[in-house]
Design a protein around this motif. Structure first.
Motif, PDB file in Angstrom:
ATOM      1  N   ILE A 102       0.846  -1.208   0.000  1.00  0.00           N
ATOM      2  CA  ILE A 102       0.000   0.000   0.000  1.00  0.00           C
ATOM      3  C   ILE A 102       0.872   1.246   0.000  1.00  0.00           C
ATOM      4  N   SER A 103       1.938   1.200   0.807  1.00  0.00           N
ATOM      5  CA  SER A 103       2.867   2.336   0.888  1.00  0.00           C
ATOM      6  C   SER A 103       3.497   2.626  -0.475  1.00  0.00           C
ATOM      7  N   LEU A 104       3.961   1.556  -1.148  1.00  0.00           N
ATOM      8  CA  LEU A 104       4.608   1.727  -2.457  1.00  0.00           C
ATOM      9  C   LEU A 104       3.613   2.272  -3.489  1.00  0.00           C
ATOM     10  N   ALA A 105       2.389   1.712  -3.482  1.00  0.00           N
ATOM     11  CA  ALA A 105       1.374   2.173  -4.434  1.00  0.00           C
ATOM     12  C   ALA A 105       1.031   3.638  -4.190  1.00  0.00           C
ATOM     13  N   PHE A 130      -2.815   4.879  -7.081  1.00  0.00           N
ATOM     14  CA  PHE A 130      -4.245   5.084  -6.863  1.00  0.00           C
ATOM     15  C   PHE A 130      -4.763   6.207  -7.764  1.00  0.00           C
ATOM     16  N   SER A 131      -3.953   7.258  -7.911  1.00  0.00           N
ATOM     17  CA  SER A 131      -4.339   8.369  -8.798  1.00  0.00           C
ATOM     18  C   SER A 131      -4.397   7.911 -10.248  1.00  0.00           C
ATOM     19  N   LEU A 132      -3.423   7.044 -10.611  1.00  0.00           N
ATOM     20  CA  LEU A 132      -3.394   6.526 -11.988  1.00  0.00           C
ATOM     21  C   LEU A 132      -4.653   5.701 -12.275  1.00  0.00           C
ATOM     22  N   ILE A 149       2.507   6.914   3.986  1.00  0.00           N
ATOM     23  CA  ILE A 149       2.407   5.619   4.656  1.00  0.00           C
ATOM     24  C   ILE A 149       3.792   4.981   4.708  1.00  0.00           C
ATOM     25  N   PRO A 150       4.345   4.775   5.910  1.00  0.00           N
ATOM     26  CA  PRO A 150       5.639   4.084   6.016  1.00  0.00           C
ATOM     27  C   PRO A 150       5.554   2.680   5.413  1.00  0.00           C
ATOM     28  N   SER A 151       6.702   2.134   5.050  1.00  0.00           N
ATOM     29  CA  SER A 151       6.701   0.825   4.376  1.00  0.00           C
ATOM     30  C   SER A 151       6.478  -0.333   5.343  1.00  0.00           C
ATOM     31  N   ARG A 152       6.597  -0.078   6.657  1.00  0.00           N
ATOM     32  CA  ARG A 152       6.361  -1.133   7.640  1.00  0.00           C
ATOM     33  C   ARG A 152       5.212  -0.745   8.561  1.00  0.00           C
ATOM     34  N   PRO A 153       4.485  -1.718   9.105  1.00  0.00           N
ATOM     35  CA  PRO A 153       3.386  -1.391  10.024  1.00  0.00           C
ATOM     36  C   PRO A 153       3.892  -0.648  11.259  1.00  0.00           C
TER      37      PRO A 153
END
Length: 435
Positions: free
Chosen positions: A131-134, A140-142, A167-171
């Motif tokens: 989710i962070s990477l996306a 999401f905009s794309l 959003i950080p890459s880790r929880p």
């Protein structure tokens, strides 16, 4: 023909038969029900659903999928309970009715994946990196520019406009140790219940909550092994997973000697404070080892004067902010004045009330997906009341409301931010400290 002696609905009978019988059929619930406002059907409001429950209990109707959908068509916003002159809680009857239906028919596979795998088994946190990477790649905009969400329905399209934080890459729970010490001698020890959404997506809320508590001088314990609060399972009628979550969370929090348990999710808080005692027949202190507070409730009741001293001085400009009362915070926990008390001590903001601030935003967990038309109409009415305040920020205390309202505002092209109250508070403390 099924009869009441067949004990075909033990969950409803066990928890709420008395409530069903006490309904006076006065219809006071109609005027407050957001679903009835939209469809004007008797089965949309509490009176109709309670009559249906009574018919099922007395064997005048057989449970079936059509009845299941009627019970699912409820936001569990608790507005009917507030309006009821004899003090009934119809939404709790409907949650038990859903549980009866899950026992009979089980969940559709998609709900089973979401509630049992992603939330029940904690798999949502494993998606944090993706989710962070996306989010960073603006995928999401794309997808929105390619009209992909639009193809999936109104709610998905609206939610695709959500203004996500970084959003950080880790929880969150992987990034923070289990025990956090303040700079000086601790004034007390509190436990922090993170919640699924804030562990994975809205980590800014969890970070702000913990940092404010540390600034006040608390030792903060974030017990490893805590899981979903279980409220989503309660709402979906999956009482078996709910009971597993209660046992899991009770076990990990009771290991620590805590002065209080703090949570910054309205839905999770109502789960710990309202649903756990309902299922276990014990209070929150017995179940979890300490009294549970919403973060705004705890800060306003215990530390308003301390926080006022921590606010920045000489603020030149004030940003207009309004406040949305989440149903699970206002109605189910009785937390309404405390977030406003916090907003009113922040010198960078001018607080303005919105009309009908306690009206539901239409999110209601899976409701927004299954009843997209109603959910969208309710969200759009909330959007208009926010727009009328002229505010630049909507403060709130629920991740579900944040997603729903943010999506509705951005879809209409409005440049109005949605923030948890504690995030605004932490921003003020940082300004005061010159950060």
């Amino acid at each position: 023909m099924t009869t009441s002696n067949d004990k075909t609905l033990p969950l409803i009978e066990g928890y709420y038969e008395e409530q069903i019988i006490q309904c006076m059929k006065c219809g006071m619930c109609q005027s407050t029900c957001p679903v009835y406002y939209e469809d004007s059907l008797e089965t949309g409001c509490a009176r109709g659903k309670l009559a249906l429950s009574e018919a099922l209990l007395h064997g005048k109707l057989e449970p079936n999928h059509k009845i299941e959908m009627i019970f699912n068509k409820c936001l569990l916003c608790h507005a009917c309970a507030q309006a009821c002159p004899v003090g009934l809680s119809p939404d709790k009857v409907f949650a038990a009715a859903r549980a009866e239906m899950v026992k009979r028919y089980d969940m559709p596979w998609i709900k089973s994946v979401i509630y049992r795998k992603l939330l029940g088994q904690g798999k949502l946190s494993s998606l944090t990196g993706a989710i962070s990477l996306a989010n960073r790649l603006k995928l999401f905009s794309l997808a929105r520019s390619l009209s992909i969400p639009k193809m999936l329905g109104k709610s998905v399209e609206r939610l695709s406009f959500i203004d996500l934080p970084d959003i950080p890459s880790r929880p969150f729970m992987d990034r923070f140790p289990e025990v956090l010490e303040p700079k000086a001698k601790p004034i007390g020890t509190v436990g922090y219940f993170v919640g699924c959404a804030q562990n994975s997506v809205f980590q800014d809320v969890a970070e702000a909550s913990v940092n404010v508590l540390l600034s006040l001088g608390y030792r903060v314990i974030i017990p490893k092994g805590q899981g979903c609060c279980g409220f989503p399972h309660y709402g979906a009628g999956d009482f078996e997973t709910l009971k597993q979550k209660i046992a899991q969370n009770s076990s990990v929090f009771k290991k620590h000697k805590l002065d209080a348990i703090i949570i910054s999710c309205a839905t999770g808080g109502s789960g710990l404070k309202d649903v756990y005692p309902e299922i276990t027949k014990q209070d929150d202190i017995t179940t979890l080892g300490a009294k549970v507070y919403d973060v705004s409730e705890f800060l306003a009741q215990k530390h308003l004067k301390d926080l006022k001293k921590m606010m920045p001085k000489n603020t030149k400009e004030k940003i207009k902010v309004t406040y949305h009362d989440a149903c699970h915070l206002n109605r189910l926990q009785g937390v309404a004045s405390q977030p406003r008390d916090l907003l009113n001590i922040m010198p960078s903001y001018e607080f303005v009330e919105m009309e009908n601030s306690t009206k539901c935003c239409g999110e209601g967990g899976g409701f927004t997906v299954y009843y997209q038309e109603i959910s969208t109409n309710v969200a759009n009415r909330k959007r208009e009341t926010i727009k009328n305040t002229g505010a630049k920020i909507v403060a709130l205390g629920c991740p579900g409301c944040r997603a729903q309202i943010s999506g509705a505002l951005k879809q209409d092209g409005l440049n109005i931010d949605t923030r948890h109250t504690v995030c605004l508070l932490w921003d003020e403390i940082k300004k005061s400290n010159g950060k």
